[in-house]
Design a protein around this motif. Sequence first.
Motif, PDB file in Angstrom:
ATOM      1  N   ASN A  82       0.823  -1.212   0.000  1.00  0.00           N
ATOM      2  CA  ASN A  82       0.000   0.000   0.000  1.00  0.00           C
ATOM      3  C   ASN A  82       0.857   1.262   0.000  1.00  0.00           C
ATOM      4  O   ASN A  82       0.526   2.253  -0.652  1.00  0.00           O
ATOM      5  CB  ASN A  82      -0.923   0.009   1.218  1.00  0.00           C
ATOM      6  CG  ASN A  82      -2.112  -0.929   1.051  1.00  0.00           C
ATOM      7  OD1 ASN A  82      -2.564  -1.168  -0.062  1.00  0.00           O
ATOM      8  ND2 ASN A  82      -2.614  -1.466   2.145  1.00  0.00           N
ATOM      9  N   GLN A  84       3.848   1.581  -1.287  1.00  0.00           N
ATOM     10  CA  GLN A  84       4.439   1.755  -2.615  1.00  0.00           C
ATOM     11  C   GLN A  84       3.463   2.465  -3.550  1.00  0.00           C
ATOM     12  O   GLN A  84       3.873   3.264  -4.402  1.00  0.00           O
ATOM     13  CB  GLN A  84       4.851   0.400  -3.199  1.00  0.00           C
ATOM     14  CG  GLN A  84       6.053  -0.240  -2.537  1.00  0.00           C
ATOM     15  CD  GLN A  84       7.345   0.533  -2.758  1.00  0.00           C
ATOM     16  OE1 GLN A  84       7.404   1.466  -3.564  1.00  0.00           O
ATOM     17  NE2 GLN A  84       8.392   0.166  -2.031  1.00  0.00           N
ATOM     18  N   LYS A  85       2.181   2.207  -3.392  1.00  0.00           N
ATOM     19  CA  LYS A  85       1.177   2.871  -4.220  1.00  0.00           C
ATOM     20  C   LYS A  85       1.102   4.372  -3.926  1.00  0.00           C
ATOM     21  O   LYS A  85       0.654   5.148  -4.749  1.00  0.00           O
ATOM     22  CB  LYS A  85      -0.197   2.232  -3.989  1.00  0.00           C
ATOM     23  CG  LYS A  85      -0.292   0.782  -4.454  1.00  0.00           C
ATOM     24  CD  LYS A  85      -1.653   0.197  -4.121  1.00  0.00           C
ATOM     25  CE  LYS A  85      -1.740  -1.273  -4.523  1.00  0.00           C
ATOM     26  NZ  LYS A  85      -3.044  -1.878  -4.151  1.00  0.00           N
ATOM     27  N   LYS A  86       1.510   4.746  -2.720  1.00  0.00           N
ATOM     28  CA  LYS A  86       1.456   6.148  -2.304  1.00  0.00           C
ATOM     29  C   LYS A  86       2.850   6.764  -2.222  1.00  0.00           C
ATOM     30  O   LYS A  86       3.073   7.734  -1.496  1.00  0.00           O
ATOM     31  CB  LYS A  86       0.749   6.248  -0.953  1.00  0.00           C
ATOM     32  CG  LYS A  86      -0.682   5.700  -0.996  1.00  0.00           C
ATOM     33  CD  LYS A  86      -1.345   5.742   0.371  1.00  0.00           C
ATOM     34  CE  LYS A  86      -2.757   5.162   0.308  1.00  0.00           C
ATOM     35  NZ  LYS A  86      -3.409   5.157   1.637  1.00  0.00           N
TER      36      LYS A  86
END
Length: 242
Positions: free
Chosen positions: A50, A52-54
């Motif tokens: 999660n 890495q997505k942000k």
Amino acid sequence: MEQIRIGNTLVDYRLLHSSRQKTTELAIDLDSGFTVRAPVNMSKEEVSANLQKKANWIITNLDKMNEVIRNETKKEFVSGEKFLYKGKRYRLKVIKVNEEIVPSLFFTHSKFIVYLPANVPEDDYPRIIQPLFIDFYHLKAEKILLQRAKKYLVYFETQPSLIKVQPLKNKWGNCSKTNQLRFNWRVVMAKMSIIDYVVVHELCHTKYKDHSKAFWNEVQKILPDYEERKEWLRINGDLLKV
């Protein structure tokens, strides 16, 4: 403390699990650093995915926080200002007392407290208080750097002939031909992982007097992530001042 790699940057964060959380919640502030709150049943691997997505949000806000800290480096030594010690920022409280006392500084593990005579004007705070901070950092650096050196001496056959803390211009440490180690007191303002990097770096110079590939291989044996620590110090070293 957890870590996540975003590009070439290794980011520290504090992970808190809560039964109230339905999704991951991110918070970055000057006092607590980077905090991640996650559902109680979410694994560390899921949290990392999660994050890495942000990644863009994280890096952007960390940069903003660092910029604020940089703007704070010119100190007035008044109540409310914050000072670094072992990677954390602690608030200063200046207390004036009526009697004629010798100016003194104390660290309470939550803040710095300075006692001054009541007749000291605020314009004189930097002249009087800055030396108190320097003395504090110097004394703490002597203790901490010796402790960390002892921890890592198990990796070396050659023992340093001297370990000393002193002001060093444009250097965090120095190793002489006779293996005398000298460390800049300012490094104690950094987090422990950076202090350890400086200590290991100089200890490795007891074996290699240059910065050859063999030298860096020796550093890497002890600190596999030394490149991230080295880069942090290169970028943020100018924050470690008072």
